[in-house]
Design a protein around this motif. Sequence first.
Motif, mmCIF file in Angstrom:
data_model
loop_
_atom_site.group_PDB
_atom_site.id
_atom_site.type_symbol
_atom_site.label_atom_id
_atom_site.label_comp_id
_atom_site.label_asym_id
_atom_site.label_seq_id
_atom_site.Cartn_x
_atom_site.Cartn_y
_atom_site.Cartn_z
ATOM 1 N N TYR A 136 0.887 -1.223 0.101
ATOM 2 C CA TYR A 136 -0.127 0.099 -0.102
ATOM 3 C C TYR A 136 0.769 1.171 -0.071
ATOM 4 O O TYR A 136 2.119 1.077 0.123
ATOM 5 C CB TYR A 136 -1.050 -0.098 1.113
ATOM 6 N N THR A 152 -0.842 -7.369 -2.226
ATOM 7 C CA THR A 152 -0.562 -5.845 -2.944
ATOM 8 C C THR A 152 -1.999 -5.422 -3.313
ATOM 9 O O THR A 152 -2.774 -6.327 -3.857
ATOM 10 C CB THR A 152 0.452 -5.930 -3.844
ATOM 11 N N ALA A 153 -2.063 -4.075 -3.433
ATOM 12 C CA ALA A 153 -3.176 -3.465 -4.045
ATOM 13 C C ALA A 153 -3.110 -3.518 -5.465
ATOM 14 O O ALA A 153 -1.847 -3.534 -6.024
ATOM 15 C CB ALA A 153 -3.562 -1.869 -3.561
ATOM 16 N N GLU A 189 -4.352 -1.878 -9.305
ATOM 17 C CA GLU A 189 -5.559 -0.988 -9.821
ATOM 18 C C GLU A 189 -6.492 -1.831 -10.963
ATOM 19 O O GLU A 189 -6.222 -2.913 -11.301
ATOM 20 C CB GLU A 189 -4.499 -0.051 -10.699
ATOM 21 N N ASN A 234 -11.393 -2.111 -6.696
ATOM 22 C CA ASN A 234 -10.869 -2.486 -5.162
ATOM 23 C C ASN A 234 -10.171 -3.692 -5.322
ATOM 24 O O ASN A 234 -10.593 -4.535 -4.317
ATOM 25 C CB ASN A 234 -11.991 -2.279 -4.226
ATOM 26 N N PHE A 287 -7.272 -6.607 -5.063
ATOM 27 C CA PHE A 287 -5.984 -6.780 -4.244
ATOM 28 C C PHE A 287 -5.377 -8.283 -4.709
ATOM 29 O O PHE A 287 -6.211 -9.053 -5.303
ATOM 30 C CB PHE A 287 -5.978 -6.708 -2.663
ATOM 31 N N PRO A 344 -12.471 0.942 -0.734
ATOM 32 C CA PRO A 344 -10.977 1.031 -0.795
ATOM 33 C C PRO A 344 -10.831 0.995 0.813
ATOM 34 O O PRO A 344 -9.639 0.301 0.956
ATOM 35 C CB PRO A 344 -10.839 2.635 -1.095
ATOM 36 N N ARG A 352 -10.408 -2.927 1.307
ATOM 37 C CA ARG A 352 -9.367 -3.239 0.700
ATOM 38 C C ARG A 352 -8.067 -3.142 1.606
ATOM 39 O O ARG A 352 -7.118 -4.191 2.001
ATOM 40 C CB ARG A 352 -9.143 -2.680 -0.450
ATOM 41 N N THR A 353 -7.836 -1.841 2.165
ATOM 42 C CA THR A 353 -6.784 -1.529 2.867
ATOM 43 C C THR A 353 -6.789 -2.458 4.273
ATOM 44 O O THR A 353 -5.574 -3.065 4.831
ATOM 45 C CB THR A 353 -6.806 -0.153 3.342
ATOM 46 N N ILE A 408 -5.804 -6.140 3.566
ATOM 47 C CA ILE A 408 -4.326 -6.091 3.154
ATOM 48 C C ILE A 408 -3.539 -6.336 4.404
ATOM 49 O O ILE A 408 -2.579 -7.025 4.592
ATOM 50 C CB ILE A 408 -4.058 -4.947 2.240
#
Length: 322
Positions: free
Chosen positions: A85, A270-271, A273, A285, A287, A304, A307-308, A311
Amino acid sequence: MEPKKIREGYLVKKGSVFNSWKPMWVVLLEDAIEFYKKKSDNSPKGMIPLKGSTLTSPCQDFGKRMFVFKLATTKQQDHFFQAAYLEERDAWVRDVKKAIKCIEGGQKFARKSTRRSIRLPETIDLSALYLSMKDTDKGIKELKLEKDKKVFNHCFTGNCVIDWLLSKQSVRNRQEGLMIASSLLNEGFLQPAGDLSKNAIEGTAENSFLDNPDAFYYFADSGFFCEDNSSDDDVVLKEEFRGIIIKQGCLLKQGEEPLGAIHLRGCVVTAVESTPDAKKSGDENLFEIITATEIHYFLQAATPQERTEWIKAIQVVSRTGK
């Protein structure tokens, strides 16, 4: 004397064959970056000398891969690394840039404003102070702040930190508050969010922390995330995912029996795109999880922030196995 370790952790590294991306245990030394196939390996798979190297971040060479930075050596060799991130990438970039700068200036790498250099009293317990700051009722309130068309979630301003320290009588004046806040920042309890606070860390001012309503910060283990982050304007291209994709997409199923499992111990996450037409197809969103056996899974969160959170939670499981 062996060079000291500055930073280490798993990153995804681009290989030299077939545009493959693989998890590597990466170690930043004072004069080089070593990367290992596994953390437990005794000898590195490769080494990148930092002397004369140049670093590029954000790196826009790969459309769907977010939070990539590039290290170009004097031998015209390009090495690409991807962090999980934005904040993790920026932390690596700051330390690599500083290491290169120290080599050029013939200096030893040293963290800015250590306890001794800023004369922090031994009676100050930063860990205990950090827990007080995070208290749900009496601590610093995490807010949603907006600046330069970006929305920063779960963060707070620099002057709010100093105001809180004064209100709790933890410091006698704002200058003393700056000293304590700088220590919390440099020890990793607080993290910078936004260009103003990040530039202050890399600058030469006496205090790396800013007593400023436009300087944003967040707790290291909070749910911080930034929406529409234009500082990482990676060009989004229609490029196929690389790697061994076993399955991707979303499933809804009732019942108690799982459809399958992803083994997370030793994995890297990892995220990723989405494609330019993601809003039409609902492909947002995303990953990626790369397992220890180098199988790639692509998953989708609802927002988002979610998702964070996924992760960071997966990273904990990857390290501890719990």
